[in-house]
Every structure is written in C-alpha cells, then in structure tokens.
Design a protein around this motif. Structure first.
Motif, PDB file in Angstrom:
ATOM      1  N   VAL A   1       2.024  -1.842  21.331  1.00  0.00           N
ATOM      2  CA  VAL A   1       0.839  -2.546  20.835  1.00  0.00           C
ATOM      3  C   VAL A   1       0.574  -2.081  19.414  1.00  0.00           C
ATOM      4  CG1 VAL A   1      -1.614  -3.000  21.132  1.00  0.00           C
ATOM      5  CG2 VAL A   1      -0.155  -2.674  23.148  1.00  0.00           C
ATOM      6  N   ASN A   2       0.412  -3.020  18.496  1.00  0.00           N
ATOM      7  CA  ASN A   2       0.032  -2.714  17.122  1.00  0.00           C
ATOM      8  C   ASN A   2      -1.428  -3.075  16.901  1.00  0.00           C
ATOM      9  OD1 ASN A   2       2.576  -1.790  16.393  1.00  0.00           O
ATOM     10  ND2 ASN A   2       3.266  -3.818  15.719  1.00  0.00           N
ATOM     11  N   VAL A   3      -2.207  -2.116  16.429  1.00  0.00           N
ATOM     12  CA  VAL A   3      -3.608  -2.373  16.109  1.00  0.00           C
ATOM     13  C   VAL A   3      -3.665  -2.939  14.692  1.00  0.00           C
ATOM     14  CG1 VAL A   3      -5.867  -1.324  15.719  1.00  0.00           C
ATOM     15  CG2 VAL A   3      -4.454  -0.592  17.669  1.00  0.00           C
ATOM     16  N   LEU A   4      -4.018  -4.221  14.601  1.00  0.00           N
ATOM     17  CA  LEU A   4      -4.057  -4.918  13.319  1.00  0.00           C
ATOM     18  C   LEU A   4      -5.514  -5.205  12.950  1.00  0.00           C
ATOM     19  CD1 LEU A   4      -0.941  -7.236  13.764  1.00  0.00           C
ATOM     20  CD2 LEU A   4      -1.072  -4.908  12.871  1.00  0.00           C
ATOM     21  N   SER A   5      -5.796  -6.396  12.466  1.00  0.00           N
ATOM     22  CA  SER A   5      -7.135  -6.660  11.936  1.00  0.00           C
ATOM     23  C   SER A   5      -7.321  -8.151  11.722  1.00  0.00           C
ATOM     24  CB  SER A   5      -7.307  -5.923  10.598  1.00  0.00           C
ATOM     25  OG  SER A   5      -8.499  -6.309   9.949  1.00  0.00           O
TER      26      SER A   5
ATOM     27  N   LYS B   1      -1.871  -5.299   6.454  1.00  0.00           N
ATOM     28  CA  LYS B   1      -2.087  -5.819   7.798  1.00  0.00           C
ATOM     29  C   LYS B   1      -1.408  -7.178   7.984  1.00  0.00           C
ATOM     30  CE  LYS B   1      -4.447  -2.498   9.687  1.00  0.00           C
ATOM     31  NZ  LYS B   1      -3.922  -1.727  10.846  1.00  0.00           N
ATOM     32  N   ALA B   2      -1.375  -7.997   6.925  1.00  0.00           N
ATOM     33  CA  ALA B   2      -0.629  -9.258   7.015  1.00  0.00           C
ATOM     34  C   ALA B   2       0.852  -8.983   7.238  1.00  0.00           C
ATOM     35  CB  ALA B   2      -0.846 -10.082   5.747  1.00  0.00           C
ATOM     36  N   ALA B   3       1.374  -8.000   6.513  1.00  0.00           N
ATOM     37  CA  ALA B   3       2.774  -7.620   6.695  1.00  0.00           C
ATOM     38  C   ALA B   3       3.004  -7.059   8.091  1.00  0.00           C
ATOM     39  CB  ALA B   3       3.183  -6.605   5.632  1.00  0.00           C
ATOM     40  N   ALA B   4       2.044  -6.295   8.596  1.00  0.00           N
ATOM     41  CA  ALA B   4       2.176  -5.728   9.933  1.00  0.00           C
ATOM     42  C   ALA B   4       2.126  -6.814  11.011  1.00  0.00           C
ATOM     43  CB  ALA B   4       1.086  -4.697  10.174  1.00  0.00           C
ATOM     44  N   TRP B   5       1.397  -7.888  10.748  1.00  0.00           N
ATOM     45  CA  TRP B   5       1.406  -9.026  11.689  1.00  0.00           C
ATOM     46  C   TRP B   5       2.792  -9.641  11.741  1.00  0.00           C
ATOM     47  CZ3 TRP B   5      -0.070 -14.615  10.331  1.00  0.00           C
ATOM     48  CH2 TRP B   5      -0.100 -15.409  11.474  1.00  0.00           C
ATOM     49  N   ALA B   6       3.396  -9.866  10.578  1.00  0.00           N
ATOM     50  CA  ALA B   6       4.760 -10.393  10.539  1.00  0.00           C
ATOM     51  C   ALA B   6       5.716  -9.426  11.233  1.00  0.00           C
ATOM     52  CB  ALA B   6       5.194 -10.626   9.091  1.00  0.00           C
ATOM     53  N   GLN B   7       5.534  -8.142  10.976  1.00  0.00           N
ATOM     54  CA  GLN B   7       6.362  -7.135  11.642  1.00  0.00           C
ATOM     55  C   GLN B   7       6.248  -7.257  13.160  1.00  0.00           C
ATOM     56  OE1 GLN B   7       5.832  -2.482  12.663  1.00  0.00           O
ATOM     57  NE2 GLN B   7       5.501  -2.970  10.503  1.00  0.00           N
ATOM     58  N   THR B   8       5.022  -7.368  13.641  1.00  0.00           N
ATOM     59  CA  THR B   8       4.787  -7.455  15.084  1.00  0.00           C
ATOM     60  C   THR B   8       5.524  -8.640  15.688  1.00  0.00           C
ATOM     61  OG1 THR B   8       2.609  -6.443  14.802  1.00  0.00           O
ATOM     62  CG2 THR B   8       2.998  -7.638  16.852  1.00  0.00           C
ATOM     63  N   ASN B   9       5.443  -9.791  15.033  1.00  0.00           N
ATOM     64  CA  ASN B   9       6.085 -10.993  15.566  1.00  0.00           C
ATOM     65  C   ASN B   9       7.604 -10.871  15.568  1.00  0.00           C
ATOM     66  OD1 ASN B   9       3.586 -12.184  15.990  1.00  0.00           O
ATOM     67  ND2 ASN B   9       3.565 -13.198  13.995  1.00  0.00           N
ATOM     68  N   ALA B  10       8.156 -10.281  14.498  1.00  0.00           N
ATOM     69  CA  ALA B  10       9.614 -10.124  14.426  1.00  0.00           C
ATOM     70  C   ALA B  10      10.107  -9.081  15.428  1.00  0.00           C
ATOM     71  CB  ALA B  10      10.022  -9.735  13.002  1.00  0.00           C
ATOM     72  N   VAL B  11       9.383  -7.971  15.530  1.00  0.00           N
ATOM     73  CA  VAL B  11       9.782  -6.914  16.455  1.00  0.00           C
ATOM     74  C   VAL B  11       9.648  -7.379  17.901  1.00  0.00           C
ATOM     75  CG1 VAL B  11       9.143  -4.607  17.280  1.00  0.00           C
ATOM     76  CG2 VAL B  11       9.343  -5.029  14.843  1.00  0.00           C
ATOM     77  N   ARG B  12       8.654  -8.226  18.184  1.00  0.00           N
ATOM     78  CA  ARG B  12       8.516  -8.782  19.534  1.00  0.00           C
ATOM     79  C   ARG B  12       9.805  -9.480  19.950  1.00  0.00           C
ATOM     80  NH1 ARG B  12       4.557 -12.099  18.675  1.00  0.00           N
ATOM     81  NH2 ARG B  12       2.946 -10.588  19.207  1.00  0.00           N
TER      82      ARG B  12
ATOM     83  N   THR C   1       7.810  -5.439  25.678  1.00  0.00           N
ATOM     84  CA  THR C   1       6.902  -6.447  25.140  1.00  0.00           C
ATOM     85  C   THR C   1       6.169  -5.864  23.932  1.00  0.00           C
ATOM     86  OG1 THR C   1       5.049  -5.801  26.549  1.00  0.00           O
ATOM     87  CG2 THR C   1       6.566  -7.447  27.427  1.00  0.00           C
ATOM     88  N   VAL C   2       5.802  -6.725  23.000  1.00  0.00           N
ATOM     89  CA  VAL C   2       5.114  -6.300  21.778  1.00  0.00           C
ATOM     90  C   VAL C   2       3.896  -7.189  21.580  1.00  0.00           C
ATOM     91  CG1 VAL C   2       5.294  -5.946  19.287  1.00  0.00           C
ATOM     92  CG2 VAL C   2       7.275  -5.497  20.751  1.00  0.00           C
ATOM     93  N   SER C   3       2.749  -6.573  21.412  1.00  0.00           N
ATOM     94  CA  SER C   3       1.521  -7.340  21.228  1.00  0.00           C
ATOM     95  C   SER C   3       0.705  -6.748  20.107  1.00  0.00           C
ATOM     96  CB  SER C   3       0.707  -7.382  22.529  1.00  0.00           C
ATOM     97  OG  SER C   3       0.393  -6.082  22.964  1.00  0.00           O
ATOM     98  N   ALA C   4      -0.335  -7.488  19.702  1.00  0.00           N
ATOM     99  CA  ALA C   4      -1.169  -7.076  18.579  1.00  0.00           C
ATOM    100  C   ALA C   4      -2.634  -7.229  18.934  1.00  0.00           C
ATOM    101  CB  ALA C   4      -0.857  -7.911  17.338  1.00  0.00           C
ATOM    102  N   LEU C   5      -3.417  -6.271  18.485  1.00  0.00           N
ATOM    103  CA  LEU C   5      -4.871  -6.402  18.500  1.00  0.00           C
ATOM    104  C   LEU C   5      -5.324  -6.855  17.126  1.00  0.00           C
ATOM    105  CD1 LEU C   5      -7.848  -5.857  19.424  1.00  0.00           C
ATOM    106  CD2 LEU C   5      -7.526  -3.530  18.528  1.00  0.00           C
TER     107      LEU C   5
ATOM    108  N   VAL D   1      -9.005  -7.542  15.180  1.00  0.00           N
ATOM    109  CA  VAL D   1     -10.433  -7.314  15.364  1.00  0.00           C
ATOM    110  C   VAL D   1     -11.083  -7.175  13.990  1.00  0.00           C
ATOM    111  CG1 VAL D   1     -10.132  -4.801  15.568  1.00  0.00           C
ATOM    112  CG2 VAL D   1     -12.152  -5.883  16.606  1.00  0.00           C
ATOM    113  N   GLY D   2     -12.353  -7.508  13.916  1.00  0.00           N
ATOM    114  CA  GLY D   2     -13.107  -7.319  12.681  1.00  0.00           C
ATOM    115  C   GLY D   2     -13.637  -5.896  12.583  1.00  0.00           C
ATOM    116  N   PHE D   3     -14.846  -5.743  12.078  1.00  0.00           N
ATOM    117  CA  PHE D   3     -15.418  -4.407  11.942  1.00  0.00           C
ATOM    118  C   PHE D   3     -15.746  -3.823  13.316  1.00  0.00           C
ATOM    119  CE2 PHE D   3     -16.975  -6.445   7.893  1.00  0.00           C
ATOM    120  CZ  PHE D   3     -16.062  -5.790   7.076  1.00  0.00           C
ATOM    121  N   MET D   4     -15.420  -2.545  13.479  1.00  0.00           N
ATOM    122  CA  MET D   4     -15.794  -1.809  14.675  1.00  0.00           C
ATOM    123  C   MET D   4     -16.725  -0.669  14.286  1.00  0.00           C
ATOM    124  SD  MET D   4     -12.368  -1.526  17.023  1.00  0.00           S
ATOM    125  CE  MET D   4     -11.275  -1.034  15.669  1.00  0.00           C
TER     126      MET D   4
END
Length: 227
Positions: free
Chosen positions: A124-128, A145-156, A165-169, A171-174
C-alpha cells in the motif's frame, strides 16, 4: 487479505497515520514491524520497532533482513516541505522526490521478493489528493505524489504475477503534525487508517478517504482553465 494472518511493515510508524495503522493492525491480530528513522521513537504496544530511513538504501536492506516474514508493506513515510518548483532550491525539490517517490520505490523493491517468498501479499502506498491537484505553493510535493501515483499503477501491474496486490491511499488534509499549521477541514487519521485496512482486506486498488479527494478524482477529465 486476512489481516489477522498478516505480517506488516509500516514505514513512518512513530506518529500520525503510520502510528494509527500500526496500532490498528496489532488490534486486528497482525504481526507488525513499526519502522522509523529513530526506532526508539516508536511506542506502539505489541509492535516491533525497526530502523528504516527511506532515503538510505543500507537501512532499507537491513530492515528487509529484519522482517523476513513480511507479507504486507505500507509505504507511509513521507515529508512535505512547502516547496514551489521555480523559486526554490533544486535540492529542496530533490528531497521531496527522494523521500516521496524514490523512497517508497526502494522499499517496495527490497520487500517485493520477501513478500513473494512468503506466498504473496500486498503493498500500500500512502499518496494524497495532491496526486491530482497541484497547487503552486507545494509544487514539489504534488509532483512527487503524482509520480508516486504513476509508480503505484505501474508496480501494480508488475507485481500482480508475483501474487502481490498494490493499492494506494489518496486523502486530503489529516489531523497530524504534517498539517498542524494548516487551517482547513481535516480527516481523523484513525478513521483514514481504518479505511486503509478495509481496503487491504478487500483487495481494493484505491482508497479515496474523504469527499474532497473523491471530488478531485472525478474532476480529472475536466478541461483546464486558463491561469
């Protein structure tokens, strides 16, 4: 994935969302390696503190050796320096990319063979929400974070044949230290952690943790407005 049978590695587990993830995984019955640059700062009851700096390849490899039974990796560690892309020093931009893009990739590369060797599992990758929304004032973070989203999809796609399995979170401000100086509506990190665990248990490729994130995701096909 059955959380009670999981052996989880959570990076950045000493505070914020990472701490909530580690605590909730322990309550679910998982074995948890709580990773942080300073393992002595980890105070999650029932978890095993592990030193891991996502910008230090030697510490990453050492952590993978310490957790040879891992079946779940949560790439949570990250930074936000408030760095614009044009007027800031490039070293500050590089720091965001090293920590938020190359860091999770390096950790995933180290743990993928471990997880595969244990019969498969999940990453699981914590994104934004800033994977898709790119304000100028935090351009470096948004780009990472945009690059990490692309990374997540390719690595999946790359890890699927290996039973991972590979997934992403997203989320906005916490309500965590990272957003302490921001005056805006903030999600409860305990609730976000619960959503992540639900996503892992149900094999979801993405967890969109708040209404702002869901709205921004839906708007991706909207034409850009002139600046």
């Amino acid at each position: 994935m059955e959380l009670k049978d999981a052996v989880a590695v959570v990076t950045g587990a000493n505070r914020g969302l990472g701490r909530h993830l580690a605590e909730q995984l322990v309550r679910e019955g998982a074995k948890v390696y709580a990773a942080a640059r300073r393992p002595q700062s980890v105070d999650v009851a029932g978890a095993i503190p592990v030193r891991l700096d996502v910008t230090d390849e030697e510490s990453i490899q050492a952590a993978a050796a310490v957790a040879p039974d891992a079946t779940l990796l949560i790439n949570n560690a990250g930074i936000s320096t408030g760095t614009p892309l044009i007027v800031s020093e490039l070293d500050a931009v590089r720091l965001e990319m090293e920590t938020n893009f190359f860091g999770p990739l390096a950790v995933t590369r180290a743990f993928a063979p471990v997880i595969e060797g244990n019969g498969g599992g999940a990453v699981v990758n914590v994104l934004s929400v800033l994977s898709w929304w790119h304000p100028a004032g935090v351009g470096a973070y948004a780009a990472a974070k945009a690059a990490a989203w692309a990374q997540t999809n390719a690595v999946r796609e790359e890890l699927a044949p290996r039973g991972i399995t590979v997934s992403a979170l997203h989320v906005g401000f916490m309500d965590t230290d990272m957003a302490a100086d921001i005056s805006a509506e903030k999600a409860d990190p305990a609730d976000v952690a619960a959503q992540v665990l639900h996503g892992i248990a149900n094999g979801l490729p993405e967890v969109l943790a708040d209404e702002t994130t869901r709205t921004i995701k839906q708007s991706l096909a909207t034409a850009l407005s002139p600046a």
